[in-house]
Design a protein around this motif. Structure first.
Motif, PDB file in Angstrom:
ATOM      1  N   MET A 131       0.828  -1.203   0.000  1.00 51.48           N
ATOM      2  CA  MET A 131       0.000   0.000   0.000  1.00 51.48           C
ATOM      3  C   MET A 131       0.869   1.262   0.000  1.00 51.48           C
ATOM      4  SD  MET A 131      -2.972  -0.997  -0.434  1.00 51.48           S
ATOM      5  CE  MET A 131      -3.514   0.701  -0.527  1.00 51.48           C
ATOM      6  N   GLN A 132       2.055   1.189   0.614  1.00 48.38           N
ATOM      7  CA  GLN A 132       2.991   2.315   0.510  1.00 48.38           C
ATOM      8  C   GLN A 132       3.331   2.557  -0.962  1.00 48.38           C
ATOM      9  OE1 GLN A 132       6.495   2.304   3.022  1.00 48.38           O
ATOM     10  NE2 GLN A 132       5.435   1.170   4.643  1.00 48.38           N
ATOM     11  N   ALA A 133       3.552   1.473  -1.699  1.00 53.69           N
ATOM     12  CA  ALA A 133       3.876   1.596  -3.121  1.00 53.69           C
ATOM     13  C   ALA A 133       2.735   2.263  -3.883  1.00 53.69           C
ATOM     14  CB  ALA A 133       4.179   0.221  -3.706  1.00 53.69           C
ATOM     15  N   ASP A 134       1.498   1.897  -3.560  1.00 54.80           N
ATOM     16  CA  ASP A 134       0.354   2.503  -4.237  1.00 54.80           C
ATOM     17  C   ASP A 134       0.259   3.996  -3.943  1.00 54.80           C
ATOM     18  OD1 ASP A 134      -0.395   0.182  -5.470  1.00 54.80           O
ATOM     19  OD2 ASP A 134      -2.001  -0.318  -4.075  1.00 54.80           O
ATOM     20  N   VAL A 135       0.510   4.374  -2.681  1.00 49.68           N
ATOM     21  CA  VAL A 135       0.456   5.794  -2.321  1.00 49.68           C
ATOM     22  C   VAL A 135       1.568   6.571  -3.040  1.00 49.68           C
ATOM     23  CG1 VAL A 135       0.678   7.453  -0.430  1.00 49.68           C
ATOM     24  CG2 VAL A 135      -0.673   5.379  -0.112  1.00 49.68           C
ATOM     25  N   ILE A 136       2.751   5.980  -3.150  1.00 49.72           N
ATOM     26  CA  ILE A 136       3.844   6.630  -3.881  1.00 49.72           C
ATOM     27  C   ILE A 136       3.458   6.814  -5.349  1.00 49.72           C
ATOM     28  CG2 ILE A 136       6.206   6.287  -4.738  1.00 49.72           C
ATOM     29  CD1 ILE A 136       6.821   4.914  -2.049  1.00 49.72           C
TER      30      ILE A 136
ATOM     31  N   ILE B  39       0.442   7.049  -6.592  1.00 47.96           N
ATOM     32  CA  ILE B  39      -0.596   8.081  -6.678  1.00 47.96           C
ATOM     33  C   ILE B  39       0.032   9.464  -6.541  1.00 47.96           C
ATOM     34  CG2 ILE B  39      -2.625   9.034  -5.521  1.00 47.96           C
ATOM     35  CD1 ILE B  39      -3.312   6.113  -4.721  1.00 47.96           C
ATOM     36  N   THR B  40       0.947   9.609  -5.590  1.00 45.29           N
ATOM     37  CA  THR B  40       1.613  10.896  -5.389  1.00 45.29           C
ATOM     38  C   THR B  40       2.373  11.310  -6.644  1.00 45.29           C
ATOM     39  OG1 THR B  40       1.839  10.394  -3.027  1.00 45.29           O
ATOM     40  CG2 THR B  40       3.225  12.158  -3.914  1.00 45.29           C
ATOM     41  N   GLY B  41       3.045  10.349  -7.275  1.00 47.79           N
ATOM     42  CA  GLY B  41       3.761  10.645  -8.516  1.00 47.79           C
ATOM     43  C   GLY B  41       2.826  11.035  -9.642  1.00 47.79           C
ATOM     44  N   ALA B  42       1.703  10.328  -9.754  1.00 43.69           N
ATOM     45  CA  ALA B  42       0.723  10.652 -10.789  1.00 43.69           C
ATOM     46  C   ALA B  42       0.155  12.052 -10.579  1.00 43.69           C
ATOM     47  CB  ALA B  42      -0.399   9.615 -10.791  1.00 43.69           C
ATOM     48  N   CYS B  43      -0.115  12.381  -9.329  1.00 43.55           N
ATOM     49  CA  CYS B  43      -0.651  13.705  -9.023  1.00 43.55           C
ATOM     50  C   CYS B  43       0.362  14.792  -9.352  1.00 43.55           C
ATOM     51  CB  CYS B  43      -1.056  13.783  -7.554  1.00 43.55           C
ATOM     52  SG  CYS B  43      -2.401  12.635  -7.110  1.00 43.55           S
ATOM     53  N   ALA B  44       1.660  14.492  -9.145  1.00 47.41           N
ATOM     54  CA  ALA B  44       2.709  15.452  -9.490  1.00 47.41           C
ATOM     55  C   ALA B  44       2.745  15.687 -11.000  1.00 47.41           C
ATOM     56  CB  ALA B  44       4.065  14.952  -8.989  1.00 47.41           C
ATOM     57  N   VAL B  45       2.606  14.626 -11.788  1.00 47.25           N
ATOM     58  CA  VAL B  45       2.582  14.776 -13.245  1.00 47.25           C
ATOM     59  C   VAL B  45       1.398  15.637 -13.670  1.00 47.25           C
ATOM     60  CG1 VAL B  45       2.291  13.547 -15.431  1.00 47.25           C
ATOM     61  CG2 VAL B  45       3.795  12.609 -13.675  1.00 47.25           C
ATOM     62  N   ARG B  46       0.248  15.415 -13.042  1.00 48.25           N
ATOM     63  CA  ARG B  46      -0.960  16.160 -13.416  1.00 48.25           C
ATOM     64  C   ARG B  46      -0.805  17.663 -13.159  1.00 48.25           C
ATOM     65  NH1 ARG B  46      -5.743  13.987 -14.410  1.00 48.25           N
ATOM     66  NH2 ARG B  46      -6.786  15.750 -13.417  1.00 48.25           N
ATOM     67  N   ARG B  47      -0.049  18.041 -12.138  1.00 46.93           N
ATOM     68  CA  ARG B  47       0.124  19.470 -11.868  1.00 46.93           C
ATOM     69  C   ARG B  47       1.400  20.029 -12.514  1.00 46.93           C
ATOM     70  NH1 ARG B  47       1.315  17.176  -6.660  1.00 46.93           N
ATOM     71  NH2 ARG B  47       3.502  17.576  -6.076  1.00 46.93           N
ATOM     72  N   GLY B  48       2.072  19.186 -13.335  1.00 45.80           N
ATOM     73  CA  GLY B  48       3.224  19.638 -14.093  1.00 45.80           C
ATOM     74  C   GLY B  48       4.541  19.596 -13.355  1.00 45.80           C
ATOM     75  N   ASP B  49       4.593  18.959 -12.195  1.00 44.25           N
ATOM     76  CA  ASP B  49       5.826  18.885 -11.407  1.00 44.25           C
ATOM     77  C   ASP B  49       6.549  17.577 -11.748  1.00 44.25           C
ATOM     78  OD1 ASP B  49       7.844  18.981  -9.568  1.00 44.25           O
ATOM     79  OD2 ASP B  49       6.561  19.436  -7.842  1.00 44.25           O
ATOM     80  N   THR B  50       7.244  17.570 -12.861  1.00 43.55           N
ATOM     81  CA  THR B  50       7.883  16.338 -13.336  1.00 43.55           C
ATOM     82  C   THR B  50       9.045  15.918 -12.441  1.00 43.55           C
ATOM     83  OG1 THR B  50       9.251  17.657 -14.836  1.00 43.55           O
ATOM     84  CG2 THR B  50       7.200  16.739 -15.722  1.00 43.55           C
TER      85      THR B  50
ATOM     86  N   ALA C 186       9.566  12.187 -10.770  1.00 42.23           N
ATOM     87  CA  ALA C 186      10.783  11.377 -10.901  1.00 42.23           C
ATOM     88  C   ALA C 186      11.288  10.933  -9.529  1.00 42.23           C
ATOM     89  CB  ALA C 186      11.863  12.165 -11.636  1.00 42.23           C
ATOM     90  N   ILE C 187      11.157  11.794  -8.525  1.00 40.03           N
ATOM     91  CA  ILE C 187      11.561  11.419  -7.165  1.00 40.03           C
ATOM     92  C   ILE C 187      10.694  10.269  -6.652  1.00 40.03           C
ATOM     93  CG2 ILE C 187      11.586  12.210  -4.763  1.00 40.03           C
ATOM     94  CD1 ILE C 187      12.395  14.976  -5.836  1.00 40.03           C
ATOM     95  N   GLN C 188       9.393  10.333  -6.902  1.00 42.92           N
ATOM     96  CA  GLN C 188       8.485   9.259  -6.473  1.00 42.92           C
ATOM     97  C   GLN C 188       8.820   7.944  -7.175  1.00 42.92           C
ATOM     98  OE1 GLN C 188       6.296   9.679  -3.919  1.00 42.92           O
ATOM     99  NE2 GLN C 188       7.215  11.731  -3.815  1.00 42.92           N
ATOM    100  N   ALA C 189       9.227   8.019  -8.438  1.00 45.91           N
ATOM    101  CA  ALA C 189       9.638   6.799  -9.152  1.00 45.91           C
ATOM    102  C   ALA C 189      10.852   6.171  -8.475  1.00 45.91           C
ATOM    103  CB  ALA C 189       9.944   7.122 -10.611  1.00 45.91           C
TER     104      ALA C 189
END
Length: 517
Positions: A139-144, A146-157, A161-164
């Motif tokens: 579940m930690q992996a899923d939250v990471i 989601i956090t990465g996807a949300c960063a992409v959506r707001r343009g914070d690439t 990359a840090i979440q990846a």
């Protein structure tokens, strides 16, 4: 004398499911988790899948020894594996800890993202950042993710990359980290071979553009297939391809395919386009002869795609528009099959009794459609007689050598399990050949556990063990002993209608046809 607990009628849940309130009696938390892990989801049997759907989505008392949040989480994972993504939101919404427990919040965030509700999913995930360490590693992996996807959506690439990188440190495998890196770098993710994509994986990959349809469908999990089929934002050709693939796994209700066939632009490959065209033509045609031919053509095409059972059910509406008349007497057996699978047993009897069918012209031979009445009597829960007269037609055809010995053995096992009288002729004919050895047999001890659970009226445990007994290929692929024991257990647990439907599934595919199809 004292009253034995198993003799009392169970207290029913208040959700209208018709299931007992204490659904999981006889199972500890660990046994519940192990039981779910031991079954293949979604169940391939339509009867058991419908029962499983009622079971896992109902409002029930948690298994002993587990808190409500963990019990809900186990149910959510089982629903997700079964492709029942709409039920996930309902189960999470009913749990009183859904707005405070970190595990349930993580599941809720994942579900919202999977359903395409990105803003809500990102909002929930932001509130979890400080409590992420309390979650299990998956579940930690899923939250990471989601956090990465949300960063992409707001343009914070850079944040994506840090979440990846954080995801790779968990070393849990999967394609999520690569997908995040690709979309963060402005690239379209490639779907690797040999993996299963979740709905969450797909939402991240789609941020880089529509994935290749063929690779997507081949890699999709049941939940992803169901999500694609139900999402109106997805292209019609992808929705239909996903719907058919989900239907092959029993991951979506059969009726959900109909609007996908009707949709403008429905198609994909040449075969899917042809099926969609035949489906629409069969619905629209008004001339009985042409309509019957189109129905048969659609069913033949669906059979080649291993979708024959759902296709029969989809043709229920068009078939009801036809009357059993001599002009389409050749269609009688097809109409019998459609009505049988659709649960219209009176329709089976009408079409099987078509006396001027071309198959009944030779009165020196047995009526080639009358034996279908036996399947109707076996499947129909309204039939309470222990000695159906329709079995006489089966005896006659069996004496003519029209029944394979393996089918006779299977029929005798089903009749005996349902407490129906087995004609001596069938006992005798079946006894002349060795008992078939083919079909799925569960691990040693499962059938005895199944009998014990049903005798103790442990409802949830009975259903889970019945799923293991029937196995990964449905009732038709189960060994006759496993099928018989599953029928007895369901009947003993009060699930007579489900037992009869399962019996039909176990016999239908090998039942003798008058016409080779």
């Amino acid at each position: 004398r004292g009253v034995v607990r198993e003799e009392l009628d169970p207290v029913l849940a208040g959700d209208g499911s018709g299931l007992p309130h204490e659904l999981w009696s006889g199972l500890s938390a660990q046994q519940f988790a192990e039981a779910i892990a031991a079954v293949q989801l979604p169940p391939r049997s339509p009867a058991l899948h419908a029962l499983w759907r009622r079971l896992i989505g109902s409002e029930t008392v948690p298994v002993s020894g587990t808190d409500g949040a963990r019990f809900t989480a186990l149910r959510v994972e089982a629903l997700d594996q079964s492709g029942l993504i709409d039920e996930v939101a309902d189960v999470l919404a009913r749990d009183p800890g859904g707005d405070s427990d970190p595990l349930l919040l993580a599941l809720k965030a994942r579900n919202e993202i999977g359903l395409g509700n990105a803003e809500r999913g990102c909002e929930i995930a932001r509130g979890l950042l400080a409590r992420q360490s309390e979650l299990p590693r998956p579940m930690q992996a899923d939250v990471i993710l989601i956090t990465g996807a949300c960063a992409v959506r707001r343009g914070d690439t850079a944040a994506a990359a840090i979440q990846a990188g954080l995801l790779r440190e968990l070393d849990l495998g999967g394609a999520g980290a690569d997908f995040l890196d690709s979309v963060a770098g402005g690239l379209k993710p490639e779907i690797p071979a040999g993996i299963k994509l979740s709905l969450l994986d797909y939402r991240i990959a789609a941020l880089g553009g529509p994935p290749d349809r063929t690779k997507l469908i081949a890699a999709a999990s049941p939940a992803l297939l169901a999500g694609l089929a139900h999402d109106p934002r997805v292209q019609p050709d992808v929705r239909l391809a996903a719907g058919e693939a989900a239907m092959a796994l029993n991951a979506v209700p059969i009726q959900d395919l109909a609007p996908l066939y009707r949709a403008e632009g429905a198609g994909g490959d040449a075969d899917t386009i042809e099926r969609a065209g035949l489906f629409k033509s069969a619905e629209r045609e008004r001339t009985p002869l042409k309509k019957a031919r189109l129905i048969r053509a659609f069913l033949d095409d669906a059979r080649r795609a291993h979708l024959y059972w759902p296709a029969l059910k989809l043709m229920s509406g068009p078939t009801q528009e036809l009357a059993p008349v001599s002009e389409i007497g050749w269609f009688a057996e097809t109409a019998v099959e459609v009505n049988l699978v659709s649960g219209n047993y009176e329709g089976v009897r009408r079409w099987a009794g078509l006396t001027d069918s071309p198959y009944t012209a030779n009165r020196s031979a047995p009526d080639p459609l009358a034996h279908w009445l036996a399947l109707a009597d076996i499947a129909d829960p309204a039939q309470t007689t222990h000695a159906p007269q329709s079995l006489a037609a089966v005896e006659t055809l069996a004496l003519y050598g029209r029944f394979d010995p393996a089918v006779l053995h299977r029929l005798v096992a089903v009749l005996d399990a349902l407490d129906m009288d087995v004609p001596m002729t069938l006992w005798d004919l079946a006894g002349r050949s060795p008992q078939p050895a083919g079909g799925h047999l569960p691990d040693t001890g499962v059938l005895s556990e199944l009998a014990d659970a049903s005798q103790k009226r442990q409802f949830g445990r009975t259903v889970l063990l019945a799923l293991r007994a029937i196995g990964p290929h449905g009732a038709e692929g189960a060994h006759m002993i496993a099928l018989g024991d599953a029928l007895r257990a369901l009947k003993r647990a009060g699930l007579v209608a489900e037992a009869r439907q399962l019996a039909l599934e176990g016999l239908f595919g090998a039942w003798p046809r008058a016409v080779s199809q």
